[in-house]
Design an enzyme around this catalytic site. Structure first.
Site, mmCIF file in Angstrom:
data_model
loop_
_atom_site.group_PDB
_atom_site.id
_atom_site.type_symbol
_atom_site.label_atom_id
_atom_site.label_comp_id
_atom_site.label_asym_id
_atom_site.label_seq_id
_atom_site.Cartn_x
_atom_site.Cartn_y
_atom_site.Cartn_z
ATOM 1 N N ASP A 247 -27.137 -47.250 -125.752
ATOM 2 C CA ASP A 247 -28.544 -47.515 -125.462
ATOM 3 C C ASP A 247 -28.718 -48.295 -124.173
ATOM 4 O O ASP A 247 -27.781 -48.505 -123.417
ATOM 5 C CB ASP A 247 -29.261 -48.133 -126.659
ATOM 6 C CG ASP A 247 -28.446 -49.227 -127.293
ATOM 7 O OD1 ASP A 247 -27.904 -50.034 -126.527
ATOM 8 O OD2 ASP A 247 -28.333 -49.246 -128.537
ATOM 9 N N LYS A 269 -34.468 -46.516 -125.313
ATOM 10 C CA LYS A 269 -35.852 -46.198 -124.982
ATOM 11 C C LYS A 269 -35.919 -45.279 -123.771
ATOM 12 O O LYS A 269 -35.296 -45.545 -122.755
ATOM 13 C CB LYS A 269 -36.610 -47.484 -124.657
ATOM 14 C CG LYS A 269 -37.141 -48.157 -125.877
ATOM 15 C CD LYS A 269 -38.037 -49.316 -125.498
ATOM 16 C CE LYS A 269 -38.324 -50.118 -126.758
ATOM 17 N NZ LYS A 269 -38.743 -51.467 -126.502
ATOM 18 N N MET A 382 -34.985 -61.086 -127.266
ATOM 19 C CA MET A 382 -36.210 -60.286 -127.262
ATOM 20 C C MET A 382 -37.454 -61.183 -127.185
ATOM 21 O O MET A 382 -38.456 -60.931 -127.856
ATOM 22 C CB MET A 382 -36.271 -59.395 -128.518
ATOM 23 C CG MET A 382 -35.138 -58.389 -128.542
ATOM 24 S SD MET A 382 -34.952 -57.529 -130.115
ATOM 25 C CE MET A 382 -34.031 -58.722 -131.087
HETATM 26 N N1 SAH Z 1 -26.605 -57.084 -129.899
HETATM 27 C C1 SAH Z 1 -27.086 -57.704 -128.690
HETATM 28 C C2 SAH Z 1 -28.552 -58.079 -128.778
HETATM 29 C C3 SAH Z 1 -29.470 -56.906 -128.926
HETATM 30 S S1 SAH Z 1 -31.156 -57.377 -128.994
HETATM 31 C C4 SAH Z 1 -26.240 -58.941 -128.372
HETATM 32 O O1 SAH Z 1 -25.441 -59.372 -129.210
HETATM 33 O O2 SAH Z 1 -26.357 -59.457 -127.257
HETATM 34 C C5 SAH Z 1 -31.630 -57.149 -127.332
HETATM 35 C C6 SAH Z 1 -31.872 -58.471 -126.665
HETATM 36 O O3 SAH Z 1 -30.662 -59.082 -126.303
HETATM 37 C C7 SAH Z 1 -32.624 -58.363 -125.372
HETATM 38 O O4 SAH Z 1 -33.993 -58.243 -125.596
HETATM 39 C C8 SAH Z 1 -32.280 -59.680 -124.723
HETATM 40 O O5 SAH Z 1 -33.024 -60.709 -125.292
HETATM 41 C C9 SAH Z 1 -30.855 -59.878 -125.151
HETATM 42 N N2 SAH Z 1 -29.887 -59.462 -124.116
HETATM 43 C C10 SAH Z 1 -28.910 -58.563 -124.258
HETATM 44 N N3 SAH Z 1 -28.179 -58.465 -123.128
HETATM 45 C C11 SAH Z 1 -28.733 -59.321 -122.242
HETATM 46 C C12 SAH Z 1 -28.421 -59.700 -120.912
HETATM 47 N N4 SAH Z 1 -27.404 -59.155 -120.247
HETATM 48 N N5 SAH Z 1 -29.197 -60.629 -120.318
HETATM 49 C C13 SAH Z 1 -30.223 -61.190 -120.973
HETATM 50 N N6 SAH Z 1 -30.546 -60.880 -122.237
HETATM 51 C C14 SAH Z 1 -29.800 -59.968 -122.872
#
Ligand code: SAH
Length: 471
Positions: A247, A269, A382
């Site tokens: 994704d 998306k 998020m």
């Molecule tokens: N499973 C993922 C999270 C998925 S939810 C994890 O463990 O990181 C998606 C959210 O993760 C995004 O909306 C953002 O808030 C955060 N996120 C993921 N990668 C990011 C990045 N490189 N920089 C900032 N926020 C990030």
């Protein structure tokens, strides 16, 4: 000089090490690993050697060479700090045709010791013929990274199945094909993963000739963006997959590391802002695995942190599809490290809470009072869309308007940006900076530490709207 590579069987063979220091201790350990009967000639013993001596694992002749002469060892290693002694040992051994190695003196050696990658029973020996030990160690490090830690278990598995396979598949070409598939596929993967009884069961079915459902799903955390943050296991599975479902959070640099031949399916998306619904992703994973394919479900960060990984494996388990889950570095850890903000700190934060700021989830009810405890860091995933109302709620439930907070965009990538502010001004600062998803919000006193620590981090654009009192 060109050397002849061999692996010696030293089981119960008398070997002599001359010297009792730390270098000698390392050589002794290597010889003991190979089952040798080791004797040490030295006036004194390094504590590690003394311990081996006390435990009865080595013989010690206290004194020096040549006053103490060599018996009839099959191999000698000299590791004294006396160059004359080392030379004398070498000359004596060469005259008697006893293989001899002198530490750090290739010209005195009749054999040299390689750098070793040990996945016993598999051992990989690397030599640069003395030209560059550092280069040899580099090569060793690369092979170490490439070979799973449990590779030795795979060799023992193959040994265990050798006879049954030979009996069940007499044709050598067919047998070779079977082994290639076994050592490169789901069976090997289970051995490497520590699930040997499952591997045995699959092997049994393979030999019985019934066609087993060979497909499986790898639910893999890809980390926050920087490909260097992948785990060894993630990379290995990425290079084995037949098809990958990924994704939006999976960066192109990471996707590049997936096996070239693998089919790529985007399930994030689209421009229409509609992601493929979770039920459809689950159904696809199941259908692809049923069709016998190795399916890589690649997810940003860690699959079990706001990644709906739990729902996916729930479905897989219900349908009896084999799967494995590989953790990844979650955005909180990745972004915090790359932005120079520790998540906990002895003086500023004794706990850290990960929460989702997605308005849909937040509407389900948040206990704001637990979130405004002192000495606590909040990491909000998020949180961009609802940022203003989140900050307002935190203030309403007791945090000071001047409480430090930061937003990190695309953490750990070259597009990382960080906005530092306080709860009262964060939403405005972020909209002025026009930050785009994905972004992570960090709230807490630890944010102030960034100024001191940031020189460790990436070169990045930074908008600092926050001025600490007295700063
Ligand atoms: N499973 C993922 C999270 C998925 S939810 C994890 O463990 O990181 C998606 C959210 O993760 C995004 O909306 C953002 O808030 C955060 N996120 C993921 N990668 C990011 C990045 N490189 N920089 C900032 N926020 C990030």
């Amino acid at each position: 000089m060109s050397y002849y590579p061999v692996f010696l069987n030293l089981d119960a063979q008398p070997c002599t090490v001359i010297g009792g220091g730390s270098v000698a201790a390392r050589k002794v350990e290597g010889l003991l690993d190979a089952g040798a009967a080791v004797e040490v000639i030295a006036p004194r013993l390094h504590p590690a050697l003394a311990a081996l001596h006390t435990a009865g694992r080595i013989r010690w002749r206290a004194g020096t060479y040549p006053e103490l002469a060599l018996d009839a060892p099959v191999l000698v290693i000299a590791a004294t700090d006396d160059a004359a002694v080392n030379r004398a040992v070498s000359a004596n051994c060469r005259a008697r045709r006893i293989p001899v190695n002198v530490a750090d003196a290739p010209e005195l050696c009749s054999f040299i010791l390689p750098a070793v990658v040990d996945r016993s029973p598999i051992k990989i020996a690397i030599s640069s013929a003395g030209t560059s030990p550092i280069l040899a160690r580099r090569i060793k490090a690369r092979i170490e990274a490439e070979l799973p830690a449990r590779y030795g278990a795979l060799a023992r598995f193959a040994e265990r199945w050798r006879t049954p396979v030979r009996e069940a598949v007499p044709d050598p070409a067919a047998r070779r094909r079977l082994w290639e598939e076994t050592l490169d596929g789901p069976i090997a993967e289970r051995v490497l993963d520590g699930r040997e009884s499952q591997a045995d069961a699959l092997m049994q079915t393979a030999l019985a000739g019934t066609s087993p459902a060979r497909g499986e799903v790898y639910l893999v955390g890809a980390g926050p963006g920087d490909p260097d943050l992948l785990t060894f296991r993630a990379l290995r599975l990425m290079q084995q997959a037949d098809v990958v479902l990924y994704d939006r959070l999976v960066t192109p640099a990471i996707l590049d590391l997936v096996r070239k031949e693998a089919e790529r399916i985007y399930v994030g998306k689209a421009r229409s802002h509609h992601a493929v619904p979770q039920e459809e992703i689950n159904a696809r994973l199941i259908a692809l695995a049923r069709a016998g394919r190795r399916v890589l479900r690649l997810k940003g960060g860690d699959p079990f942190i706001f990644g709906r990984g739990g729902e996916e494996i729930d479905q897989l388990a219900a349908q009896g599809i084999p799967f494995q889950v590989v953790p990844g570095i979650t955005a909180a850890s990745g972004c915090a490290a790359y932005a120079g903000i520790p998540l906990t700190h002895r003086d500023h934060a004794h706990s850290c809470v990960f929460l989702t700021g997605h308005p849909k989830d937040a509407a389900l009810g948040v206990d704001w009072r637990t979130l405004t405890q002192p000495m606590q860091t909040l990491v909000i995933y998020m949180g961009l869309q609802g940022l203003a109302s989140i900050c307002a709620a935190l203030i309403a439930h007791g945090l000071a308007p001047s409480h430090p907070a930061a937003v990190i965009q695309q953490g750990s990538t070259s597009a990382q940006r960080v906005v530092v502010s306080d709860l009262a001004h964060l939403a405005d600062a972020v909209s002025t900076a026009a930050l785009k998803a994905p972004t992570l919000v960090i709230v807490g006193e630890v944010v102030r530490l960034r100024e001191r620590l940031r020189w460790f981090g990436l070169e990045e654009q930074s908008e600092n709207a926050f001025t600490a009192p007295g700063a």
